[in-house]
Design a protein around this motif. Structure first.
Motif, PDB file in Angstrom:
ATOM      1  N   ARG A  99      42.984  36.817  46.885  1.00 22.03           N
ATOM      2  CA  ARG A  99      43.639  36.516  48.058  1.00 22.03           C
ATOM      3  C   ARG A  99      44.347  38.168  48.439  1.00 22.03           C
ATOM      4  NH1 ARG A  99      48.523  34.535  48.312  1.00 22.03           N
ATOM      5  NH2 ARG A  99      48.827  34.363  45.888  1.00 22.03           N
ATOM      6  N   TYR A 100      44.032  38.988  47.428  1.00 20.71           N
ATOM      7  CA  TYR A 100      44.228  40.301  47.819  1.00 20.71           C
ATOM      8  C   TYR A 100      43.650  40.839  49.172  1.00 20.71           C
ATOM      9  CZ  TYR A 100      45.528  45.136  47.279  1.00 20.71           C
ATOM     10  OH  TYR A 100      46.105  46.501  47.699  1.00 20.71           O
ATOM     11  N   GLY A 101      44.344  41.345  49.805  1.00 24.90           N
ATOM     12  CA  GLY A 101      43.685  41.800  51.278  1.00 24.90           C
ATOM     13  C   GLY A 101      43.719  40.568  52.262  1.00 24.90           C
ATOM     14  N   PRO A 105      42.957  41.535  39.260  1.00 22.86           N
ATOM     15  CA  PRO A 105      43.965  41.853  38.513  1.00 22.86           C
ATOM     16  C   PRO A 105      44.906  42.235  39.612  1.00 22.86           C
ATOM     17  CG  PRO A 105      42.362  43.527  37.976  1.00 22.86           C
ATOM     18  CD  PRO A 105      41.586  42.337  38.489  1.00 22.86           C
ATOM     19  N   MET A 106      44.484  42.244  40.879  1.00 25.21           N
ATOM     20  CA  MET A 106      45.398  42.523  42.040  1.00 25.21           C
ATOM     21  C   MET A 106      46.159  41.326  42.694  1.00 25.21           C
ATOM     22  SD  MET A 106      45.313  45.861  42.316  1.00 25.21           S
ATOM     23  CE  MET A 106      45.979  46.304  44.064  1.00 25.21           C
ATOM     24  N   ASP A 107      45.701  40.171  42.060  1.00 24.84           N
ATOM     25  CA  ASP A 107      46.258  38.706  42.551  1.00 24.84           C
ATOM     26  C   ASP A 107      46.683  38.250  41.689  1.00 24.84           C
ATOM     27  OD1 ASP A 107      46.896  36.438  43.493  1.00 24.84           O
ATOM     28  OD2 ASP A 107      45.037  35.983  44.505  1.00 24.84           O
ATOM     29  N   SER A 108      48.165  38.113  41.166  1.00 24.31           N
ATOM     30  CA  SER A 108      48.739  37.393  40.080  1.00 24.31           C
ATOM     31  C   SER A 108      48.564  35.962  40.306  1.00 24.31           C
ATOM     32  CB  SER A 108      50.306  37.560  40.190  1.00 24.31           C
ATOM     33  OG  SER A 108      50.806  38.908  40.295  1.00 24.31           O
ATOM     34  N   THR A 109      47.921  35.244  41.076  1.00 24.22           N
ATOM     35  CA  THR A 109      47.650  33.694  40.998  1.00 24.22           C
ATOM     36  C   THR A 109      46.240  33.725  40.722  1.00 24.22           C
ATOM     37  OG1 THR A 109      47.445  33.717  43.453  1.00 24.22           O
ATOM     38  CG2 THR A 109      49.672  33.328  42.549  1.00 24.22           C
TER      39      THR A 109
END
Lengths: 480, 479
Positions: A195-197, A230-234
């Motif tokens: 979901r990053y971005g 790795p930019m999205d913890s979920t």
């Protein structure tokens, strides 16, 4: 045009990515004024990207699995240096300094981003009528809505403006417009796609997924964007699944449950198609029976507390301080109030107020707390259903595409998502596959639901349904 | 404490402290932006620090390690924890919510032992992100209301913080100071924070109330903010407690509120009352997952804990038999390892403590070689150096790193033999006959005249104690 075919022929040098793009730009020129699928058509950037793909092929490099495939992005996905509006005035002229992970991955795979598509403001809606830039119309009937909130992406693929599109699905925002526009739409397992971005609506429910004209194209698109980030913890720490090579494996021996509760209150033309789809799966060797998942009936209520609660917090940052619209005032608080009053549309304001209320001291337990319990119940009941089923089946939308303005009452609009939002609450996978037409000759979508990480089985069933789907003029009982 | 106005009631202060410390990490709590104080404004930022649409937080593993380390140093339980969103609008909060642990903090319970031995309970310690830093320019006296415009530096936005909440176990400003100082010593010893109050990397808020001495009731408390030094902390608590006592003794009651310490005025002002408190609409942060440190990780961090100030004080007392206050001061200055090393190398514990306590305040003293320090003390004990000479040699040792033997030789510090000294004393007496008569009459204080004479003659190389001894012996003999 098929993404699988474009990519294969561009990679082999048989077709040029520039030609493919120009063909799509011509389709846009012909009908975009009428449909309004896009907030922005990125003509020049797309031409440069397509030329770069052709250059790569000419110099012997492989541009990747989406080589030269035109891709439309829902305008809530960040694109570096390109306006990202969420179809809201409040993001007026905001150009993100970064690309969403899905955009990076698609571009690295050779996709040619063709434009940013219209949506219900901040993805809140089921018709794409709640856009600050005006509604998108259904390519099958321009008096009707394309569904929403990813209506622009669905319409762009249905109208042949783009081979592929990405949307986001918080309560059905990919699957419902896919059904109404007669294309394939996938909401992957929560955490499968980064979901990053993606400009957040409701973080615990949002998931990005593909629109395509075929099940195989959707699989190809999903394989490119899925996998750990790795930019999205979920984000689920696993590589992208291989779906495409399993598509032809059929459903022989699969146990598939038709969800009783999700067949209630469905228009007869739609439910008839779902029953036909069940028969097609049976004919292909699956064991189809009815299964009860009662908590899905409470899903709508829980959803309309959890999603607005998270949205009220996610949308707080649009305060006029750092970016986007600012309406000045005598002090900071007044500036924020004026900015938000002017920048948000009524539907967004309604949901922010609803969510703020649901989280307020003294109401939290009765509303947000209770909704979370329902969410747990939905998960538990789906788990029970999947204990003896591989997949579940239901309608995607209770009706075919409805006329613009037909659902002015918010509750009737919210009911559009009754079949889709349980999968968002449970975090599980689901997709809509076109299955013939219903009333007015409009497309009907059938929903295949799968447990978490059950994408491969889900796509196998979708492929069977795609192959069995009645052609446009087969058995349209409901046609007027 | 007792009231100055009313001898009837003895009042006791009840103090709890909330201490925010910036964790000493390379990057921020939820983003890869550098965590650096003092850089050019708005340079240490990423989309996440600015709360840009679409950005997401990713938890900094090092911040978690430091929080666990501090929890272990405070004897806390390390628990599975959850991040929440604390929602409120403010221009220096990029997302208009702060990510903070709420009802499930990472460190639960624990205690801290003050140098004088009292244990102060720890309620909890939780992780949260810092906000940006606002500067309000123009009218308004530095406050947002009335200012012409505000500048925001988001370099601080997202810096990892650990908020350490004590139980209300302190009963005097001195105890509160001692607690804050001990906490700082632990933060420095563990490397968890650089704990600089002047740079804001350690911020202390005090919860203050009073009660009749001997009771265990908890009365209405006020939270005091803007305590920028240990001195302010002590003064503010003393002021606030007295304010409460005055109210009670006039038949009034304090109201629960947040108050601002005005250092220049020496008083507190209302900042906001309980009624004005925000409804923060806390809910679990959906962009982060449960934080559940494994046993192995926690035990590994426990094994890597350095010796803590309390353990160091105990070890130094055991090694030297020194007084608690002396030992605490030496540990606070980081000289305990030097003293323990010297004692282990055979130095006299008393002389080692004395030198560490009085003659080693210069930078670099802690790096002195314990064996060389022990050698110096040995020379002093053997009478090869006077106390004054030893102090001079010690300073040179810190400065140059030379051995005490070499320094003493270089400076010509060779003990004068007794006959030379006796001769010098004779000359001193001959030159000051009136003083000698007084000395013989029992006026000991005049002996300074003779010692001064001898010191001047020897350019300070004589041993003052030896001179005194010769003088006293001469007086005895003349009787």
């Amino acid at each position: 045009m098929s993404a699988v075919e474009i990519a294969a022929k561009v990679r082999s040098g048989e077709w040029s990515a520039v030609d493919v793009l120009e063909g799509h730009l011509e389709a846009i020129s012909a009908r975009e004024d009428e449909i309004h699928a896009f907030n922005l058509v990125m003509v020049e950037q797309a031409r440069r990207a397509a030329a770069a793909v052709d250059d790569a092929v000419a110099s012997g490099r492989d541009p990747g699995p989406l080589a030269g495939v035109p891709l439309a992005l829902k305008d809530n996905m960040c694109t570096h240096g390109v306006p990202t509006t969420c179809s809201s005035r409040i993001l007026d002229d905001w150009k993100p300094p970064y690309d969403a992970t899905v955009v990076t991955r698609a571009v690295e795979a050779g996709a040619v981003v063709i434009g940013k598509t219209n949506l219900d403001e901040f993805a809140m809606g089921s018709s794409t009528e709640h856009s600050a830039f005006g509604p998108t119309l259904n390519p099958h009937d321009t008096t009707r809505v394309p569904g929403g909130s990813s209506g622009g992406s669905a319409a762009a693929v249905a109208a042949g403006f783009s081979s592929l599109a990405l949307g986001s699905d918080t309560g059905g925002s990919i699957r419902q417009p896919a059904a109404l526009c007669g294309v394939v739409g996938v909401k992957p397992t929560y955490g499968l796609v980064s979901r990053y971005g993606l400009v957040a609506f409701a973080s615990s429910l949002d998931q990005i997924g593909p629109f395509a004209t075929s099940v195989a194209d959707a699989a190809l698109m999903l394989e490119v964007i899925a996998g750990h980030d790795p930019m999205d913890s979920t984000s689920i720490p696993r590589p992208s699944p291989d779906i495409s090579s399993h598509l032809d494996q059929g459903v022989e021996g699969m146990r598939i449950g038709l969800v009783t509760e999700l067949m209630e209150g469905i228009d007869p033309d739609v439910s008839a198609r779902v029953h036909q789809a069940a028969e097609a799966l049976t004919a292909a060797g699956a064991v189809v029976d009815e299964v009860s998942v009662p908590a899905t009936l409470y899903g709508l209520t829980a959803y309309y507390l959890i999603a607005p609660a998270e949205a009220s917090s996610n949308l707080a940052r649009f305060d006029g301080v750092r970016y986007g619209l600012r309406v000045d005032g005598p002090d900071t608080a007044e500036m924020m109030i004026r900015t938000r009053s002017a920048g948000f549309g009524d539907e967004v304001k309604a949901r922010i107020m609803l969510g703020t209320f649901a989280l307020s001291a003294g109401y939290y337990e009765a509303f947000y707390g209770k909704a979370q319990k329902v969410r747990t119940l939905v998960r538990r009941e789906f788990a029970a259903a999947y204990a003896d089923h591989d997949l579940l089946l239901s309608p995607t939308s209770p009706s075919v595409a409805f006329p613009l303005g037909a659902k002015a009452d918010p509750m009737s609009m919210y009911m559009c998502d009754v079949c889709t939002l349980p999968s968002n609450l449970s975090g599980e996978a689901a997709m809509s596959v076109p299955y013939g037409t219903g009333a007015h000759g409009l497309p009907v979508g059938v929903q295949v639901l799968a447990p978490a990480m059950g994408e491969v089985e889900m796509f196998r069933a979708a492929a069977v349904l795609e192959a069995a789907a009645p052609s446009d003029h087969d058995g349209e009982e409901g046609r007027s | 404490m007792s009231s100055p106005r009313d001898g009837g009631t003895d009042w006791e202060m009840v103090i709890g402290l909330e201490v925010h410390v910036e964790l000493h990490t390379r990057t921020k709590m939820f983003s890869s932006a550098p965590n650096n104080f003092g850089d050019e404004p708005n340079t240490n930022i990423t989309p996440t620090c600015l709360g840009l649409p679409g950005s997401l937080p990713v938890l900094n593993e090092r911040a978690v390690e430091l929080a666990i380390t501090m929890g272990l140093a405070l004897n806390s339980e390390i628990a599975p924890s959850v991040f929440h969103r604390k929602n409120y609008f403010y221009p220096d909060m990029p997302k208009d919510f702060q990510i903070s642990q709420y009802d499930q903090p990472i460190c639960v319970g624990g205690w801290l032992e003050l140098p004088q031995g009292k244990r102060i309970g720890i309620e909890r310690a939780h992780l949260e992100e810092d906000t940006g830093k606002s500067t309000h320019v123009g009218g308004g006296g530095g406050r947002i209301h009335g200012s012409d415009y505000s500048l925001v530096d988001y370099n601080r936005a997202g810096v990892p913080l650990l908020e350490i909440v004590s139980r209300p176990h302190m009963n005097s400003p001195d105890e509160a100071r001692a607690y804050a100082e001990e906490l700082r010593a632990i933060l420095l010893a563990t490397g968890v924070s650089d704990a600089r109050m002047e740079e804001g990397s350690m911020r202390v808020d005090a919860n203050v109330s009073v009660r009749p001495a001997g009771t265990d009731e908890l009365r209405t408390r006020c939270e005091i903010k803007n305590l920028n030094s240990f001195r302010s902390l002590g003064r503010a608590i003393a002021y606030e407690a007295q304010r409460h006592i005055d109210l009670y003794e006039h038949g009034e009651e304090p109201t629960q509120e947040t108050r601002h310490w005005a250092e220049d005025e020496g008083r507190t002002h209302t900042l906001r009352s309980k009624e004005e408190a925000n409804d923060y609409r806390y809910f679990p942060e959906p962009d982060l997952v449960l934080l559940n440190p494994s046993r192995e990780w926690v035990e590994d961090l426990r094994a890597r804990l350095p010796e803590l100030p309390a353990q160091r004080r105990a070890a130094l007392r055991e090694a030297t038999g020194g007084e608690a206050a002396d030992v605490a001061a030496i540990v606070a200055r980081g000289l305990d390892r030097l003293v323990r090393g010297a004692v282990a190398a055979g130095a006299d514990p008393g002389r080692a403590l004395t030198h560490a306590g009085h003659n080693l305040s210069m930078d670099g003293a802690a790096d002195l070689d314990p064996a060389a320090f022990a050698a110096l003390i040995g020379m002093e004990k053997a009478g090869d150096l006077t106390a004054t000479q030893a102090k001079t040699v010690l300073a040179e040792m810190v400065d140059t790193g030379e051995s005490p033997e070499d320094i003493a030789a270089r400076l010509g510090f060779e003990a004068m033999d007794t006959s030379a000294l006796e001769e010098m004393v004779e000359r001193a007496v001959a030159a000051n006959d009136a003083a000698w008569q007084k000395f013989c009459a029992g006026e000991d204080k005049v002996q300074g005249v003779f010692v001064g004479f001898v010191m001047k003659e020897t350019r300070g190389q004589a041993d003052g104690k030896a001179v005194s001894a010769i003088l006293r012996a001469r007086r005895e003999a003349s009787r």
